[in-house]
Enzyme design. Structure first.
Site, PDB file in Angstrom:
ATOM      1  N   SER A  42       0.829  -1.214   0.000  1.00 23.49           N
ATOM      2  CA  SER A  42       0.000   0.000   0.000  1.00 23.49           C
ATOM      3  C   SER A  42       0.861   1.262   0.000  1.00 23.49           C
ATOM      4  CB  SER A  42      -0.926   0.003   1.225  1.00 23.49           C
ATOM      5  OG  SER A  42      -0.172  -0.175   2.418  1.00 23.49           O
ATOM      6  N   ASN A  57      -2.007  -2.354  13.543  1.00 26.81           N
ATOM      7  CA  ASN A  57      -3.463  -2.161  13.517  1.00 26.81           C
ATOM      8  C   ASN A  57      -3.895  -0.908  14.270  1.00 26.81           C
ATOM      9  OD1 ASN A  57      -3.318  -4.529  12.151  1.00 26.81           O
ATOM     10  ND2 ASN A  57      -4.198  -5.810  13.775  1.00 26.81           N
ATOM     11  N   THR A 109     -40.130  26.719  -9.227  1.00 25.61           N
ATOM     12  CA  THR A 109     -40.450  25.382  -8.724  1.00 25.61           C
ATOM     13  C   THR A 109     -40.700  24.560  -9.983  1.00 25.61           C
ATOM     14  OG1 THR A 109     -42.830  25.786  -8.603  1.00 25.61           O
ATOM     15  CG2 THR A 109     -41.548  26.256  -6.612  1.00 25.61           C
ATOM     16  N   HIS A 110     -40.340  23.301  -9.950  1.00 24.06           N
ATOM     17  CA  HIS A 110     -40.464  22.437 -11.138  1.00 24.06           C
ATOM     18  C   HIS A 110     -39.694  23.004 -12.329  1.00 24.06           C
ATOM     19  CE1 HIS A 110     -43.940  20.632  -8.984  1.00 24.06           C
ATOM     20  NE2 HIS A 110     -44.172  21.896  -8.647  1.00 24.06           N
ATOM     21  N   SER A 137     -14.304  25.946 -27.233  1.00 19.11           N
ATOM     22  CA  SER A 137     -14.483  24.710 -27.977  1.00 19.11           C
ATOM     23  C   SER A 137     -13.404  24.620 -29.034  1.00 19.11           C
ATOM     24  CB  SER A 137     -15.867  24.711 -28.636  1.00 19.11           C
ATOM     25  OG  SER A 137     -15.862  23.826 -29.735  1.00 19.11           O
ATOM     26  N   LYS A 155     -17.981  29.352 -28.924  1.00 14.40           N
ATOM     27  CA  LYS A 155     -18.370  28.765 -27.636  1.00 14.40           C
ATOM     28  C   LYS A 155     -17.558  29.275 -26.444  1.00 14.40           C
ATOM     29  CE  LYS A 155     -20.951  25.910 -26.740  1.00 14.40           C
ATOM     30  NZ  LYS A 155     -20.903  24.468 -26.970  1.00 14.40           N
ATOM     31  N   ASN A 180     -17.701  27.834 -22.553  1.00 12.18           N
ATOM     32  CA  ASN A 180     -18.397  26.792 -21.793  1.00 12.18           C
ATOM     33  C   ASN A 180     -18.142  26.871 -20.291  1.00 12.18           C
ATOM     34  OD1 ASN A 180     -19.407  25.640 -24.178  1.00 12.18           O
ATOM     35  ND2 ASN A 180     -17.506  24.498 -24.481  1.00 12.18           N
ATOM     36  N   GLU A 204     -19.378  22.438 -14.536  1.00 12.28           N
ATOM     37  CA  GLU A 204     -19.699  21.081 -15.001  1.00 12.28           C
ATOM     38  C   GLU A 204     -18.816  20.034 -14.324  1.00 12.28           C
ATOM     39  OE1 GLU A 204     -20.697  20.966 -19.522  1.00 12.28           O
ATOM     40  OE2 GLU A 204     -19.360  22.654 -19.186  1.00 12.28           O
ATOM     41  N   TYR A 209      -9.563  -6.153  13.291  1.00 17.00           N
ATOM     42  CA  TYR A 209      -8.895  -5.660  12.090  1.00 17.00           C
ATOM     43  C   TYR A 209      -8.913  -6.732  11.004  1.00 17.00           C
ATOM     44  CZ  TYR A 209      -5.473  -4.085   8.728  1.00 17.00           C
ATOM     45  OH  TYR A 209      -4.877  -3.708   7.549  1.00 17.00           O
ATOM     46  N   GLN A 261      -7.384  -1.881   4.520  1.00 14.41           N
ATOM     47  CA  GLN A 261      -6.387  -1.131   3.750  1.00 14.41           C
ATOM     48  C   GLN A 261      -7.056  -0.366   2.600  1.00 14.41           C
ATOM     49  OE1 GLN A 261      -2.399  -2.771   3.254  1.00 14.41           O
ATOM     50  NE2 GLN A 261      -2.758  -2.813   1.066  1.00 14.41           N
ATOM     51  N   LYS A 293      -8.263   3.748   2.382  1.00 13.78           N
ATOM     52  CA  LYS A 293      -7.477   4.967   2.232  1.00 13.78           C
ATOM     53  C   LYS A 293      -7.655   5.700   0.902  1.00 13.78           C
ATOM     54  CE  LYS A 293      -4.332   3.015   5.381  1.00 13.78           C
ATOM     55  NZ  LYS A 293      -5.237   1.850   5.317  1.00 13.78           N
TER      56      LYS A 293
END
Ligand code: ARG
Length: 468
Positions: free
Chosen positions: A30, A117, A162-163, A284, A290, A292, A297, A324, A329, A332
């Protein structure tokens, strides 16, 4: 290292006669990711060694040699001079073996009354505690950016939705304060998670406690832990704090993804509410026109990782017997990933907010469009004794008429209003955007005065939190 003595050379190699299979060595190591815990590991080891000397379990000269050796190793790692060796499995064994090379026999006494441990659980809690503190700090910086923007745009009106249908006008500041409230809850959550994280596992040994007269309370104090985890089995196997950080992070990322989605929507030609600053947009490769909203995003996209990592952490613990298990392991990498994801997302969002430019005029146009003041006209009737349902029906009929004629409610004459309901009087013509905003003055509403009050109290709360 020759094939014959590979396993015996390992720190745990005493009972082994054959070397570890190369595949196994690579599979179980690890060090590539847990090297990130070197500071925590060394801090834990130094506190442990000092406690052992205080308790006369090791001598003071051995302790001094261990501490000096560990500090030198830390300096070497920080300077990029330390060579991590995958055959030494993990950060704990890499540091211990390097210590032995540097100071000789005394190094062999460091691991007295300790197991990897309780050691790894301690390292991870130290990391997690710092992550909670950093998350809280960055959440506060983001909240401050939201409040600054709310102050700057104190007069800006937008349509509330709303919606995702235009519903009623609201102040942009009111909208931003709703996000501040989400992130304030996130700050609070990280502070609570920190409390449950900040407890010391060290001293639990491998699982059952140790046979030496150790002083766990002293180690706890030395490392800034609030208390000692009382049950040794729980101490080495509890990863609730990892799950909790994932949960708090996933929720904060979900909040960030909602804000990001609004930035994406607002920057479209369809909404046309904000101009994206060049510094926070990308172009773009094919469409020259463009610009963006990639930052928003990507933050929205990164929320998926945090949610996935939360599920991973729960799945890791599900059905895991005490105490343990090496499965742990796997706690992490997702934790590191989530913490990095959250912290970078918070920072970039806080940096982007002040650069957003709102078109105040566009906001007002959107805010009154699609009959956004219809509720206010119905409220007008209800306040004159008309049952709200009857008022709702009368205004609904007016909306339908306007829609047929291609007009707006505000363009109706008093006669037209009275034809829909006799309780309308001349002052109905005074209902406009600003009156509608002012009217929502009950606690929590979007009236300019109420929002100014909310801005001030949110800032006072934030200042008080930051000062505490
Ligand atoms: N690398 C291990 C982990 O991350 C350290 C603890 C190993 N303990 C053991 N008994 N093999 O959990």
């Amino acid at each position: 290292m020759s094939e014959q003595d590979a396993a015996p050379e390992k720190l745990w190699g005493g009972r082994f006669n054959a070397p570890t299979d190369a595949l196994v060595e690579a599979f179980t190591a690890s060090i590539d990711f847990d090297r990130r815990l070197f500071r925590e590991d060394i801090a834990g080891s130094i506190a442990h060694a000092r406690m052992l000397a205080r308790q006369r379990i090791i001598t003071q000269p051995d302790c001094d040699a261990i501490v000096a050796g560990l500090e030198a190793i830390r300096a070497d790692i920080e300077a990029g001079r330390f060579v991590f060796r995958p055959e030494r499995e993990d950060i704990h064994l890499n540091i211990e073996a390097a210590l032995a090379e540097r100071i000789g026999e005394a190094a062999g006494r460091l691991h007295t009354a300790r197991s990897r441990n309780d050691q790894v659980a301690t390292d991870l809690r130290l990391f997690a505690r710092a992550a909670c503190d950093e998350a809280t700090a960055r959440l506060r910086a983001l909240r401050r950016a939201l409040l600054d923007l709310a102050d700057r745009e104190a007069e800006t009106v937008i349509s509330g939705y709303t919606h995702l249908q235009r519903a009623q006008p609201v102040l942009l500041a009111h909208h931003l304060l709703a996000y501040e409230a989400m992130f304030a809850r996130d700050s609070e959550r990280f502070e609570q998670v920190r409390q449950r994280t900040n407890r010391l596992p060290l001293g639990a040994g491998a699982l059952a406690g140790v046979t030496y007269p150790i002083d766990r309370e002293w180690v706890a104090q030395e490392l800034g832990f609030d208390s000692v985890i009382p049950n040794s089995l729980d101490a080495v196997s509890d990863r609730d704090f990892v799950v909790e950080i994932h949960a708090a992070s996933a929720l904060a990322m979900a909040h960030l993804s909602r804000l990001s989605e609004e930035v994406v929507l607002w920057s479209t030609a369809e909404f046309g509410l904000i101009q994206l600053p060049d510094a926070f947009a990308t172009g773009s490769s094919i469409m020259p026109q463009k610009k963006n909203p990639d930052v928003a995003e990507i933050v929205r996209g990164k929320s998926a990782r945090a949610i996935g990592n939360l599920v991973q952490s729960l799945t890791l613990l599900k059905g895991l017997p005490l105490s343990y298990n090496r499965d742990l392991q796997e706690d992490k990498e997702p934790l590191f990933d989530t913490v990095d994801t959250l912290l970078s997302s918070l920072a970039v969002t806080a940096a982007m907010l002040p650069a957003l430019h709102f078109g105040a005029e566009r906001g007002r146009v959107m805010a009154v469009g699609q009959f956004a003041l219809a509720t206010d006209v119905a409220d007008y009737l209800a306040k004159r004794g008309v049952p709200f349902r009857e008022a709702h029906a009368a205004v609904g009929a007016l909306v339908a008429k306007c829609e047929r004629d291609g007009r707006r409610l505000e363009e109706l004459t008093l006669d037209e209003y009275r034809a829909a309901h006799p309780a309308f009087e001349a002052d109905v013509l005074a209902i406009d955007l600003d009156a509608a905003l002012r009217a929502r003055s009950a606690t929590g509403g979007t009236a300019p005065e109420a929002v100014a009050h909310e801005r001030a109290s949110a800032r006072a709360r934030l200042d008080a939190e930051a000062a505490s």
